[in-house]
Design a protein around this motif. Structure first.
Motif, mmCIF file in Angstrom:
data_model
loop_
_atom_site.group_PDB
_atom_site.id
_atom_site.type_symbol
_atom_site.label_atom_id
_atom_site.label_comp_id
_atom_site.label_asym_id
_atom_site.label_seq_id
_atom_site.Cartn_x
_atom_site.Cartn_y
_atom_site.Cartn_z
ATOM 1 N N LEU A 156 39.540 50.784 66.337
ATOM 2 C CA LEU A 156 40.768 49.674 66.969
ATOM 3 C C LEU A 156 40.295 48.776 66.029
ATOM 4 N N VAL A 157 40.030 48.102 64.702
ATOM 5 C CA VAL A 157 39.667 47.098 64.297
ATOM 6 C C VAL A 157 40.351 47.053 63.150
ATOM 7 N N CYS A 158 39.324 47.841 62.176
ATOM 8 C CA CYS A 158 39.799 47.673 60.701
ATOM 9 C C CYS A 158 40.876 48.280 60.227
ATOM 10 N N PRO A 159 41.659 49.741 60.936
ATOM 11 C CA PRO A 159 43.155 49.231 60.828
ATOM 12 C C PRO A 159 44.399 49.160 60.485
ATOM 13 N N ALA A 160 43.558 47.678 61.147
ATOM 14 C CA ALA A 160 44.485 47.044 62.107
ATOM 15 C C ALA A 160 45.463 46.262 59.901
ATOM 16 N N VAL A 162 51.424 53.075 64.855
ATOM 17 C CA VAL A 162 51.648 53.507 66.195
ATOM 18 C C VAL A 162 50.269 53.331 66.748
ATOM 19 N N ALA A 163 50.371 52.497 68.941
ATOM 20 C CA ALA A 163 48.675 51.988 69.144
ATOM 21 C C ALA A 163 48.754 53.046 69.884
ATOM 22 N N ILE A 164 47.768 53.855 69.860
ATOM 23 C CA ILE A 164 47.371 55.281 70.892
ATOM 24 C C ILE A 164 45.817 54.307 72.573
ATOM 25 N N LEU A 165 46.287 54.192 73.320
ATOM 26 C CA LEU A 165 45.287 53.526 73.684
ATOM 27 C C LEU A 165 45.489 55.045 74.978
ATOM 28 N N SER A 166 43.996 55.660 75.365
ATOM 29 C CA SER A 166 44.123 56.170 76.436
ATOM 30 C C SER A 166 43.679 55.998 78.006
ATOM 31 N N VAL A 167 44.171 56.482 79.334
ATOM 32 C CA VAL A 167 43.958 55.464 80.512
ATOM 33 C C VAL A 167 42.401 55.394 80.832
ATOM 34 N N ILE A 218 43.957 43.470 75.017
ATOM 35 C CA ILE A 218 43.435 41.166 74.541
ATOM 36 C C ILE A 218 42.199 41.122 73.837
ATOM 37 N N LYS A 219 41.689 42.485 73.996
ATOM 38 C CA LYS A 219 39.900 42.574 73.580
ATOM 39 C C LYS A 219 40.062 42.969 71.866
ATOM 40 N N TYR A 220 40.763 43.962 71.545
ATOM 41 C CA TYR A 220 41.551 44.722 70.577
ATOM 42 C C TYR A 220 42.641 43.983 69.872
ATOM 43 N N PRO A 221 43.144 42.076 70.288
ATOM 44 C CA PRO A 221 44.605 42.149 69.908
ATOM 45 C C PRO A 221 44.799 42.174 68.506
ATOM 46 N N HIS A 222 44.392 42.022 67.496
ATOM 47 C CA HIS A 222 44.882 42.326 66.249
ATOM 48 C C HIS A 222 45.702 43.107 65.516
ATOM 49 N N MET A 223 44.970 44.846 66.420
ATOM 50 C CA MET A 223 45.787 46.170 66.257
ATOM 51 C C MET A 223 46.737 45.580 66.818
ATOM 52 N N PHE A 224 46.765 45.489 68.237
ATOM 53 C CA PHE A 224 47.776 45.491 69.454
ATOM 54 C C PHE A 224 49.254 44.928 68.925
ATOM 55 N N ARG A 225 48.970 43.510 67.783
ATOM 56 C CA ARG A 225 49.292 43.136 67.249
ATOM 57 C C ARG A 225 50.253 43.159 66.383
ATOM 58 N N ALA A 226 48.847 44.353 65.476
ATOM 59 C CA ALA A 226 49.707 44.619 64.399
ATOM 60 C C ALA A 226 50.844 46.219 64.770
ATOM 61 N N ALA A 281 50.385 44.085 81.236
ATOM 62 C CA ALA A 281 51.202 42.597 80.975
ATOM 63 C C ALA A 281 50.038 42.766 79.469
ATOM 64 N N TYR A 282 48.790 42.750 79.993
ATOM 65 C CA TYR A 282 48.017 42.480 78.417
ATOM 66 C C TYR A 282 48.181 42.551 77.087
ATOM 67 N N ALA A 283 48.372 43.467 77.287
ATOM 68 C CA ALA A 283 50.059 44.464 76.147
ATOM 69 C C ALA A 283 50.655 43.800 75.881
ATOM 70 N N ARG A 284 51.389 43.308 76.698
ATOM 71 C CA ARG A 284 52.722 41.780 75.896
ATOM 72 C C ARG A 284 52.235 40.459 76.155
ATOM 73 N N GLU A 285 51.146 40.823 76.723
ATOM 74 C CA GLU A 285 50.757 39.085 76.510
ATOM 75 C C GLU A 285 50.261 38.783 74.581
ATOM 76 N N VAL A 286 49.441 39.943 74.933
ATOM 77 C CA VAL A 286 49.212 39.805 72.720
ATOM 78 C C VAL A 286 50.821 40.283 72.050
ATOM 79 N N ASN A 287 51.739 41.250 72.592
ATOM 80 C CA ASN A 287 52.666 40.839 71.632
ATOM 81 C C ASN A 287 53.748 41.860 72.097
ATOM 82 N N PRO A 288 54.590 40.667 72.360
ATOM 83 C CA PRO A 288 55.668 40.855 73.666
ATOM 84 C C PRO A 288 56.721 41.639 72.940
ATOM 85 N N HIS A 289 56.906 42.473 72.008
ATOM 86 C CA HIS A 289 57.735 42.586 71.340
ATOM 87 C C HIS A 289 57.571 44.750 71.648
ATOM 88 N N ILE A 290 56.489 44.439 72.171
ATOM 89 C CA ILE A 290 56.031 45.936 71.668
ATOM 90 C C ILE A 290 56.553 47.196 72.631
#
Ligand SMILES: Nc1nc2c(ncn2[C@@H]2O[C@H](COP(=O)(O)OP(=O)(O)OP(=O)(O)O)[C@@H](O)[C@H]2O)c(=O)[nH]1
Ligand SMILES: [Zn+2]
Ligand SMILES: [Zn+2]
Ligand SMILES: [Zn+2]
Length: 316
Positions: free
Chosen positions: A219-223, A233-238, A246-254, A278-287
């Motif tokens: 979740l860090v370097c590929p960003a 396309v970020a993929i996150l499993s439940v 919010i822990k890896y904001p760069h990836m979710f912002r990119a 809510a967390y996802a839209r906090e770091v990237n409102p357009h995602i």
């Protein structure tokens, strides 16, 4: 070298064509030097096979020299053991001389220019290239095999698989009948644009098709590394916890799109979907977010509609 974690990636990267089982080294991104002025020189030593000390005569065609550069690394590194030969030289240089910023700029500039070339290639052929990024095991390959099967006969898809080692994922993709190449990054923690360039030359994806790039699970370097894709396309499993954005904001912002996967497991894991959104839209409102299960198929139609819409908007 990865500018985030310092791993000496690239030096052992290979590309595997599972059809022919041919394995080739990928030459770029190989041993690099930080010269005293901060300039980074990257070159390959594939067929040299020698240990890269600084006291050797550079008789194999580099356009740089090390004459002004004969300091003793160990004299700077009192906090390191004397036998630190495993630490990559450029990393020592960058740490000692504060050239990390120049290193980052030079490596990313090189990557970005190849990414621009890839993007132009994709555009000229109306290819939708997607860069799938996630933690290990989030379900990328499972989602890909299901997507390929479900869209078979409708949209041609080919896959570039990135993993540190093995061709396991490429084999899984190949079983669906989809063209695929595997890139093994060795010690590297992410794919780089030159690897995609090579893979595309091998794959020869047709016009009006999709190229899915499964990045190394991280979740860090590929960003940081643009591959020339239309979107990450970020993929996150439940099972990973709702606070990853919010822990890896760069990836979710990119990333422009996120797939929340394995939603069939929601009854069994403490994952609060509302909090995650809510967390996802906090770091990237357009995602754009799709909740899916590659296991029971839930939510996949919306993901396929997005892919179709992307393909339609590419036609010219
Ligand atoms: N319950 C459930 N399990 C899933 C789903 N998708 C994938 N899995 C499981 O999750 C595990 C990891 O899936 P993979 O598809 O290999 O994940 P990956 O992201 O490709 O893994 P790496 O390439 O190693 O990073 C496997 O055991 C899959 O069967 C899903 O939607 N629901
Ligand atoms: Zn890294
Ligand atoms: Zn050097
Ligand atoms: Zn995988």
């Amino acid at each position: 070298m990865c500018v985030t974690c310092g791993c000496p990636n690239g030096s052992q990267a290979t590309i595997i064509d599972p059809e022919t089982e041919e394995i080739q080294p990928i030459a770029a991104g190989s041993p690099s030097h930080v010269l005293p002025d901060g300039t980074v020189v990257v070159h390959t030593h594939y067929d040299q096979g020698h240990d890269h000390g600084h006291d050797h005569g550079h008789d194999h065609g580099h356009n740089h020299q090390h004459s002004a550069h004969s300091h003793d690394h160990h004299s700077h590194s009192s906090d390191r053991p004397a036998n630190d030969s495993a630490i990559p030289t450029p990393q020592i240089h960058a740490n000692l001389h504060g050239t990390t910023v120049e290193l980052e700029q030079s490596l990313l500039a090189k990557n970005n220019s190849i990414a621009a070339h890839n993007r132009a290639t994709f555009k000229s052929k109306n290819i939708l290239a997607l860069n799938l990024v996630s933690s290990p095991g989030s379900g990328k390959t499972t989602l890909l095999t299901r997507t390929i099967q479900d869209l078979k006969g409708e949209i041609p898809i080919s896959v570039i698989e990135g993993d540190q080692a093995t061709a396991n994922d490429a084999d899984r993709i190949r079983e669906t009948g989809c063209p695929v190449v595997q890139i093994n990054t060795g010690t590297g923690c992410h794919l780089e644009a030159d690897m995609i360039d090579r893979a595309v030359q091998t794959l020869q994806p047709p016009d009006r098709s999709i190229v899915m790039i499964e990045n190394v699970g991280n979740l860090v370097c590929p960003a940081l590394f643009d591959l020339g894709e239309a979107a990450k396309v970020a993929i996150l499993s439940v099972t990973e916890g709702e606070d990853k954005p919010i822990k890896y904001p760069h990836m979710f912002r990119a990333s422009q799109v996120m797939l929340l996967t394995k939603i069939d497991l929601l009854p069994y894991v403490p994952f609060q979907v509302d909090r995650f959104l809510a967390y996802a839209r906090e770091v990237n409102p357009h995602i754009e977010i799709f909740s899916v299960s590659a296991q029971n198929g839930a939510g996949l139609l919306a993901w396929y509609e997005w892919l179709r819409w992307q393909m339609r908007s590419r036609r010219h």
